[in-house]
Design an enzyme around this catalytic site. Structure first.
Site: not given
Length: 325
Positions: A193, A211
Site C-alpha cells: 500500500k 487502504d
C-alpha cells in the site's frame, strides 16, 4: 259431388300436417320421460355453497422473480461507469498527504497508519524541519523522533520504522527513495500500500492503493468479495486499465471520506446511487443525507495544510490552531 257432410277436424289433431311429418320420418311428439339422466362417470366433488356474509379471500399475488445475478462483464461495465462518474464529481482528487519530494511522501505514508491524514499533515512540518533528508533522520535520537511524531499515535513503533527505512535509504540506495516496488517493500515499515502511494504520486507509476476506505467501498460496490489487500489489489487491477489505477484510488478514497461513510453513508446525496448495489444501507432522505457530507462537500476544511491549487475547499489548520466554528 258427394252429399255426405264433412266432419270437423278435432281440435288438437295433427291432420295433414301430422301426415306430412310422418312421411318425412318425423314422429309425433311423445310424452316426456320422467327419468333423470345418468350421472357422468368419475368422482365429482360437490362444491360448498358460498357464504354470502363472508368476503372472498383475495388471490395471492405471485412472488416477484428473483433478479438474475450480475455477470462479470456487466459488473466491469458498471465499475468503469462508476469510475467515470467519480471523475466528474472529484476532478480535483489527489493524495491527501502534504509532501514536497518522495522522501516526505514515504515518511508521511508510514505515519498515516491508524490515524488521519490531517493529523499527519499537522505533524510533518516540524518533523521535516528537524530531519529534512534520510541521512538526517537516520542519525536522529529515538526519543527526539518519538516526541515529534507522538500526535500520530503508535509513535514508538513508527519511530522504529522511520529510523530503519532512513538508514536503509542511506546505506543501500544512496540516500534516494527507489522507484521500484520490489525495492520499496524491502524498507522497514513499507508494504504494498505504501509503495503504491509513493510510486503513483511521486514517480508517476500507476498503482492501486488498498487502504481502509478503498477496500470498504470496492466491496460495497460488489467489485470484489476479497478481504486480503493484495487479493483486492489484483482483482481491481484486472477490471480497470493500468492508466486509471492511481486516480481511481484517489477518487474512491475521496468518495469514502466525503459521502460513502463506513457507518452511515449519505445515500440520499450520492451521485452514483443508481449504480450502487448497496444503496439504502445509509440515509436515503436527501435533506438528512446532505448533513452527513464532509470536507469540501460539507463546507468544511480539507485535510491538507497546503492543498493543490484546484482544490475547491479550505485548507486545514495547523496543529494547535483554533478552527472557526
Amino acid at each position: 259431388m258427394s252429399n255426405k257432410p264433412v266432419r270437423a277436424q278435432a281440435k288438437g289433431s295433427t291432420g295433414v300436417t301430422g301426415a306430412l311429418n310422418s312421411a318425412v320420418g318425423e314422429q309425433a311428439p311423445t310424452r316426456a320421460s320422467t327419468k333423470t339422466p345418468p350421472a357422468p362417470q368419475g368422482k365429482v366433488s360437490a362444491k360448498k355453497p358460498a357464504n354470502p356474509g363472508k368476503p372472498a379471500k383475495p388471490a395471492k399475488a405471485a412472488a416477484p422473480a428473483a433478479p438474475k445475478p450480475e455477470s462479470h462483464l456487466a459488473m466491469v461495465r458498471r465499475a468503469r461507469r462508476i469510475n467515470r462518474e467519480l471523475a466528474e464529481v472529484y476532478p480535483y482528487a489527489h493524495p491527501e498527504l502534504d509532501f514536497r519530494n518522495p522522501f516526505e511522501l514515504l515518511v508521511a505514508t508510514v505515519l498515516s497508519a491508524q490515524t488521519t491524514d490531517l493529523r499527519v499533515n499537522q505533524t510533518t512540518p516540524a518533523l521535516f524541519a528537524a530531519y529534512p533528508t534520510p541521512e538526517d533522520m537516520a542519525a536522529a535520537a529515538p526519543e527526539d523522533l518519538e516526541e515529534i511524531i507522538r500526535p500520530t499515535g503508535f509513535f514508538r513503533a513508527k519511530s522504529k520504522s522511520l529510523l530503519g527505512l532512513s538508514q536503509a535509504l542511506r546505506d543501500n540506495f544512496g540516500g534516494e527513495v527507489p522507484g521500484r516496488i520490489e525495492d520499496l517493500v524491502t524498507l522497514p515499515g513499507v508494504g504494498r500500500k505504501t509503495a503504491n502511494v509513493v510510486l503513483g504520486n511521486a514517480f508517476g507509476v500507476p498503482g492501486i492503493t488498498v487502504d481502509t476506505h478503498f477496500g470498504r467501498l470496492v466491496r460495497r460496490f460488489k467489485w470484489t468479495e476479497q478481504e486480503d489487500p493484495e487479493k483486492v489489489e489484483a482483482e481491481i487491477c484486472a477490471i480497470f486499465p493500468k492508466s486509471e489505477w492511481t486516480m481511481l484510488s484517489h477518487r474512491v478514497v475521496f468518495h469514502g471520506r466525503r459521502i460513502c461513510h463506513a457507518r452511515k453513508p449519505a445515500c440520499g446525496a450520492c451521485p452514483i446511487a443508481p449504480l450502487c448495489p448497496a444503496y439504502g444501507e445509509g440515509e436515503t432522505d436527501p435533506e438528512k443525507a446532505l448533513k452527513l457530507l464532509k470536507y469540501e462537500k460539507g463546507g468544511q476544511p480539507g485535510q491538507r495544510l497546503a492543498p493543490p491549487p484546484d482544490y475547491p475547499g479550505l485548507p486545514a489548520a495547523p496543529l494547535g490552531a483554533r478552527t472557526q466554528p
